[in-house]
Write an enzyme that holds these catalytic residues in place. Structure first.
Site, PDB file in Angstrom:
ATOM      1  N   GLU A  35     121.953 -27.686  25.819  1.00 22.50           N
ATOM      2  CA  GLU A  35     122.297 -26.440  25.060  1.00 22.50           C
ATOM      3  C   GLU A  35     123.791 -26.343  24.898  1.00 22.50           C
ATOM      4  OE1 GLU A  35     120.043 -24.280  24.150  1.00 22.50           O
ATOM      5  OE2 GLU A  35     118.496 -24.748  25.141  1.00 22.50           O
ATOM      6  N   ASP A  44     120.866 -20.598  16.426  1.00 25.89           N
ATOM      7  CA  ASP A  44     120.127 -21.631  16.869  1.00 25.89           C
ATOM      8  C   ASP A  44     119.267 -22.184  15.941  1.00 25.89           C
ATOM      9  OD1 ASP A  44     117.873 -20.017  16.735  1.00 25.89           O
ATOM     10  OD2 ASP A  44     117.457 -20.133  18.773  1.00 25.89           O
TER      11      ASP A  44
END
Length: 177
Positions: A35, A44
């Site tokens: 991440e 995202d």
């Protein structure tokens, strides 16, 4: 064949496992690698505003464009999200698990796809029925991001395929021994 090539896991994750690290330690390293840790809000792959290691809420409020946090605040948010993911595994997975297995399942189910998608999944049914190999196979089926097939490199989400392979390796860590 060395473990890095065989499992696709980083040397850092493998070292933690080899040293007998706890699930939170393994999960922290794995999520840092997958991440990143962004102190400024970003979208995202599916367009959702996130921050730190993919958090969508901070102090109960949605992440918004332009939000900035200190590294220390991200560390706090990351610890909360990690602990929630591991607590979900403890509560919902009914078979005994090792620390690497807990980390792999926590990354996949509550952390990445979310409980709403996990509960009705083949993975969830198989793991709780004791079919570990079948459950780990099912993790690898989750390779779409925003409707894009991540096996197609031009869709720019191939990292999802690698991540699922690695989560599967963690979730089944040691069952062949």
């Amino acid at each position: 064949m060395n473990a890095k090539i065989r499992y696709g896991l980083s040397a850092a994750v493998l070292a933690l496992i080899g040293a007998g690290a706890s699930a939170p330690e393994i999960l922290d390293q794995f999520l840092d690698e997958k991440e990143g840790n962004h102190t400024t809000a970003y979208r995202d792959g599916t367009g959702i505003w996130t921050i730190c290691r993919g958090a969508i809420l901070v102090d109960g409020k949605p992440v918004v464009p332009g939000m900035k946090l200190s590294k220390e605040k991200c560390d706090q948010v990351n610890a909360i999200e990690r602990d929630k993911a591991l607590a979900w595994v403890e509560k919902n997975i009914k078979v005994p698990l090792t620390d690497p297995q807990k980390a792999g399942i926590a990354s996949f189910c509550p952390y990445n796809i979310g409980p709403g998608k996990c509960f009705p999944s083949t993975f969830y049914r198989r793991i709780n029925a004791g079919d570990r190999r079948g459950a780990c196979e099912a993790i690898r089926w989750w390779i779409k991001d925003g409707g894009r097939d991540c096996r197609i490199r031009s869709n720019n989400c191939y990292g999802q395929v690698s991540r699922r392979d690695q989560e599967s390796a963690l979730a089944c860590w040691g069952i062949d021994r």
